[in-house]
Every structure is written in C-alpha cells, then in structure tokens.
Design a protein around this motif. Sequence first.
Motif, short mmCIF file in Angstrom:
data_model
loop_
_atom_site.label_atom_id
_atom_site.label_comp_id
_atom_site.label_asym_id
_atom_site.label_seq_id
_atom_site.Cartn_x
_atom_site.Cartn_y
_atom_site.Cartn_z
N LEU A 196 0.83 -1.21 0.00
CA LEU A 196 0.00 0.00 0.00
C LEU A 196 0.86 1.25 0.00
CD1 LEU A 196 -2.89 -0.82 2.50
CD2 LEU A 196 -3.05 -0.59 0.04
N ILE A 197 1.91 1.25 0.80
CA ILE A 197 2.81 2.40 0.85
C ILE A 197 3.49 2.58 -0.51
CG2 ILE A 197 4.92 3.30 1.90
CD1 ILE A 197 4.00 1.92 4.51
N ASP A 198 3.93 1.48 -1.12
CA ASP A 198 4.57 1.56 -2.44
C ASP A 198 3.62 2.10 -3.50
OD1 ASP A 198 6.92 0.59 -1.41
OD2 ASP A 198 6.57 -1.48 -2.05
N ILE A 199 2.35 1.71 -3.44
CA ILE A 199 1.36 2.21 -4.40
C ILE A 199 1.20 3.71 -4.23
CG2 ILE A 199 -1.09 2.20 -5.00
CD1 ILE A 199 -1.08 -0.81 -4.31
N GLY A 200 1.06 4.17 -2.99
CA GLY A 200 0.90 5.60 -2.74
C GLY A 200 2.10 6.41 -3.20
N VAL A 201 3.28 5.92 -2.91
CA VAL A 201 4.50 6.62 -3.33
C VAL A 201 4.63 6.62 -4.85
CG1 VAL A 201 7.02 6.53 -3.22
CG2 VAL A 201 5.69 6.26 -1.15
N SER A 202 4.26 5.53 -5.49
CA SER A 202 4.34 5.45 -6.95
C SER A 202 3.40 6.44 -7.62
CB SER A 202 4.02 4.04 -7.43
OG SER A 202 4.97 3.13 -6.96
N ILE A 203 2.19 6.57 -7.09
CA ILE A 203 1.24 7.53 -7.64
C ILE A 203 1.79 8.94 -7.49
CG2 ILE A 203 -1.06 8.56 -7.36
CD1 ILE A 203 -2.07 5.76 -6.58
N PHE A 204 2.32 9.26 -6.31
CA PHE A 204 2.88 10.59 -6.06
C PHE A 204 4.06 10.86 -6.99
CE2 PHE A 204 5.59 13.58 -3.73
CZ PHE A 204 4.70 14.62 -3.61
N LYS A 205 4.94 9.87 -7.16
CA LYS A 205 6.08 10.04 -8.06
C LYS A 205 5.62 10.25 -9.50
CE LYS A 205 9.66 7.43 -5.64
NZ LYS A 205 10.50 6.23 -5.69
N GLY A 206 4.58 9.54 -9.90
CA GLY A 206 4.05 9.70 -11.25
C GLY A 206 3.51 11.10 -11.49
N ILE A 207 2.81 11.65 -10.50
CA ILE A 207 2.29 13.01 -10.64
C ILE A 207 3.43 14.02 -10.69
CG2 ILE A 207 0.92 14.80 -9.50
CD1 ILE A 207 -0.91 12.54 -8.47
N THR A 252 -11.82 21.11 -19.85
CA THR A 252 -10.62 20.28 -19.92
C THR A 252 -9.66 20.62 -18.79
OG1 THR A 252 -10.87 20.20 -22.31
CG2 THR A 252 -8.75 19.52 -21.43
N GLN A 253 -9.50 21.90 -18.50
CA GLN A 253 -8.65 22.31 -17.38
C GLN A 253 -9.18 21.75 -16.07
OE1 GLN A 253 -8.48 26.57 -17.44
NE2 GLN A 253 -7.13 26.65 -19.22
N ALA A 254 -10.51 21.81 -15.88
CA ALA A 254 -11.11 21.28 -14.66
C ALA A 254 -10.94 19.77 -14.57
CB ALA A 254 -12.59 21.65 -14.60
N LEU A 255 -11.07 19.08 -15.70
CA LEU A 255 -10.89 17.63 -15.71
C LEU A 255 -9.46 17.24 -15.34
CD1 LEU A 255 -12.09 14.81 -16.38
CD2 LEU A 255 -11.21 15.16 -18.68
N ILE A 256 -8.49 17.91 -15.94
CA ILE A 256 -7.08 17.63 -15.63
C ILE A 256 -6.78 17.92 -14.17
CG2 ILE A 256 -4.71 18.39 -16.09
CD1 ILE A 256 -5.60 18.79 -19.03
N LEU A 257 -7.24 19.06 -13.68
CA LEU A 257 -7.02 19.41 -12.27
C LEU A 257 -7.71 18.41 -11.35
CD1 LEU A 257 -5.78 21.48 -10.34
CD2 LEU A 257 -7.94 22.71 -10.43
N GLY A 258 -8.92 18.00 -11.71
CA GLY A 258 -9.65 17.02 -10.90
C GLY A 258 -8.93 15.69 -10.85
N LEU A 259 -8.40 15.22 -11.98
CA LEU A 259 -7.67 13.96 -11.99
C LEU A 259 -6.39 14.04 -11.17
CD1 LEU A 259 -8.15 12.88 -15.71
CD2 LEU A 259 -9.19 11.86 -13.69
N ILE A 260 -5.72 15.17 -11.22
CA ILE A 260 -4.51 15.35 -10.41
C ILE A 260 -4.86 15.35 -8.92
CG2 ILE A 260 -2.69 17.01 -9.80
CD1 ILE A 260 -2.59 17.72 -12.81
N VAL A 261 -5.94 16.02 -8.55
CA VAL A 261 -6.36 16.05 -7.15
C VAL A 261 -6.77 14.65 -6.69
CG1 VAL A 261 -8.18 16.89 -5.60
CG2 VAL A 261 -7.00 18.47 -7.10
N ILE A 262 -7.50 13.91 -7.53
CA ILE A 262 -7.88 12.54 -7.19
C ILE A 262 -6.63 11.68 -7.01
CG2 ILE A 262 -8.96 10.45 -8.12
CD1 ILE A 262 -11.13 12.27 -9.32
N GLY A 263 -5.63 11.88 -7.84
CA GLY A 263 -4.38 11.14 -7.71
C GLY A 263 -3.68 11.43 -6.39
N PHE A 264 -3.62 12.71 -6.01
CA PHE A 264 -3.01 13.06 -4.72
C PHE A 264 -3.78 12.46 -3.55
CE2 PHE A 264 -0.70 16.74 -6.67
CZ PHE A 264 0.55 16.40 -6.22
N VAL A 265 -5.11 12.51 -3.61
CA VAL A 265 -5.93 11.96 -2.53
C VAL A 265 -5.75 10.45 -2.44
CG1 VAL A 265 -8.32 11.58 -1.79
CG2 VAL A 265 -7.59 13.84 -2.54
N ALA A 266 -5.75 9.77 -3.60
CA ALA A 266 -5.56 8.31 -3.60
C ALA A 266 -4.18 7.95 -3.06
CB ALA A 266 -5.75 7.76 -5.01
#
Length: 99
Positions: A18-29, A66-80
């Motif tokens: 779980l920690i590796d998944i979270g760190v990987s998502i953060f690194k990807g962003i 499109t800007q809202a969608l990109i920002l929303g996906l980035i925020v969802i990524g950070f939250v996940a």
Amino acid sequence: MKPDSYNPKAREAFAKSLIDIGVSIFKGIMLLFIVVPLAAVLKSALDENDSATSVFSIINSLTIATQALILGLIVIGFVAAHFFRKEGLRHLHEIENDS
C-alpha cells in the motif's frame, strides 16, 4: 478476507505494498509536472516556427472543462496516494503495537 485477519508477515507485506502504491502515484504526478512542461518547451524550441510558446499559453488554449478535468484527476491522484500511504502506515503501526 480482511487484512486484519492476515498473519503478521502477510499483513506487513500488504502494508508495504500500500505504501509503495501511494509513493508510486505521487512520483508519477511529480514526473508529470516535470516532463510534460519540459517536453512542450523543447518541442517549441526545436520547432522551425518562430512563434514563442509557453506552458501558460498551452494551458490557456484548453477549454475550462478540460482544465477542470485535468485538475480534478490530479487532485484525485493526490488523494488516492495519500489514502494508500496512510492505510499502509496504519497497518504497520498496528503490527508494531500488537507485538
């Protein structure tokens, strides 16, 4: 089967994954924030057109939706990423308290 019913070694492996998944998502962003603007600037620099291109002009050329969608996906990524890392750390902490 719930993670609470795993044996300690399996639960520790689950927590570390779980920690590796979270760190990987953060690194990807973070990689996205570094590579995409750099690629846009390099494309502009190597392009034979003399028009100046900036990252801000590229962002402004997108629609608001499109800007809202990109920002929303980035925020969802950070939250996940935060959720996965927090849950992994919680499992590790519970393992340490049990032993």
